[in-house]
Design a protein around this motif. Structure first.
Motif, PDB file in Angstrom:
ATOM      1  N   GLU A  26      -1.192  -8.995   6.852  1.00  0.00           N
ATOM      2  CA  GLU A  26      -0.769  -7.835   6.068  1.00  0.00           C
ATOM      3  C   GLU A  26      -1.526  -7.865   4.760  1.00  0.00           C
ATOM      4  O   GLU A  26      -1.424  -8.828   3.998  1.00  0.00           O
ATOM      5  N   ASN A  27      -2.316  -6.808   4.526  1.00  0.00           N
ATOM      6  CA  ASN A  27      -3.113  -6.706   3.298  1.00  0.00           C
ATOM      7  C   ASN A  27      -3.872  -8.006   3.007  1.00  0.00           C
ATOM      8  O   ASN A  27      -3.779  -8.566   1.923  1.00  0.00           O
ATOM      9  N   GLU A  28      -4.595  -8.483   4.006  1.00  0.00           N
ATOM     10  CA  GLU A  28      -5.487  -9.642   3.899  1.00  0.00           C
ATOM     11  C   GLU A  28      -4.770 -10.984   3.771  1.00  0.00           C
ATOM     12  O   GLU A  28      -5.389 -12.003   3.515  1.00  0.00           O
ATOM     13  N   SER A  57       4.578  -1.907   9.921  1.00  0.00           N
ATOM     14  CA  SER A  57       4.013  -0.814   9.116  1.00  0.00           C
ATOM     15  C   SER A  57       5.096   0.171   8.698  1.00  0.00           C
ATOM     16  O   SER A  57       5.023   0.757   7.625  1.00  0.00           O
ATOM     17  N   CYS A  65       1.892   2.560  -1.761  1.00  0.00           N
ATOM     18  CA  CYS A  65       0.590   1.889  -1.716  1.00  0.00           C
ATOM     19  C   CYS A  65       0.056   1.855  -0.284  1.00  0.00           C
ATOM     20  O   CYS A  65       0.826   1.726   0.663  1.00  0.00           O
ATOM     21  N   HIS A  67      -1.386   0.268   3.027  1.00  0.00           N
ATOM     22  CA  HIS A  67      -0.956  -0.985   3.643  1.00  0.00           C
ATOM     23  C   HIS A  67      -1.610  -1.112   5.010  1.00  0.00           C
ATOM     24  O   HIS A  67      -1.640  -0.152   5.781  1.00  0.00           O
ATOM     25  N   VAL A  68      -2.137  -2.291   5.317  1.00  0.00           N
ATOM     26  CA  VAL A  68      -2.746  -2.547   6.619  1.00  0.00           C
ATOM     27  C   VAL A  68      -2.035  -3.720   7.270  1.00  0.00           C
ATOM     28  O   VAL A  68      -1.838  -4.763   6.652  1.00  0.00           O
ATOM     29  N   THR A  87      -2.803   1.212   9.942  1.00  0.00           N
ATOM     30  CA  THR A  87      -3.141   1.450   8.542  1.00  0.00           C
ATOM     31  C   THR A  87      -2.235   2.556   8.007  1.00  0.00           C
ATOM     32  O   THR A  87      -2.148   3.634   8.615  1.00  0.00           O
ATOM     33  N   ASP A  89      -1.555   4.927   4.760  1.00  0.00           N
ATOM     34  CA  ASP A  89      -2.063   5.420   3.475  1.00  0.00           C
ATOM     35  C   ASP A  89      -1.256   6.663   3.121  1.00  0.00           C
ATOM     36  O   ASP A  89      -1.411   7.715   3.745  1.00  0.00           O
TER      37      ASP A  89
END
Length: 95
Positions: A26-28, A57, A65, A67-68, A87, A89
């Motif tokens: 999640e977010n890297e 998700s 924000c 979020h991936v 993803t 957005d």
């Protein structure tokens, strides 16, 4: 060693299902699944990855924000066999 355990299950009369590991990013930020889960097939593991990525998700959708979420499915040797990525957005309000 894992192969011996699988063979022992088969000899004992039980069918050993393959073990899949679900690594979540999640977010890297990645959390590696140390235990894995036994599932009947790679298709079932892929289906579970899609459900998990979607659910995670949805939790993130309450933020403003981007979020991936990625759920990577790994085999017993920890090789990635597939991944599901969502993803989110929310965009921006244009006035």
């Amino acid at each position: 060693m894992e192969r011996l355990v699988d063979l022992a299950r088969i000899v004992a009369g039980g069918f050993a299902m393959p073990r899949f590991f679900f690594d979540i990013t999640e977010n890297e930020k990645t959390v590696v699944d140390p235990d894995g889960h036994e599932l009947p097939s790679a298709q079932k593991a892929h289906d579970e990855a899609v459900r998990t990525a979607t659910a995670l998700s949805m939790d993130a959708a309450t933020t403003t924000c981007p979020h991936v979420v990625e759920v990577a499915v790994c085999d017993a040797k920890h090789h990635v066999i597939c991944a599901a990525t969502v993803t989110f957005d929310p965009g921006q309000l244009e006035l």
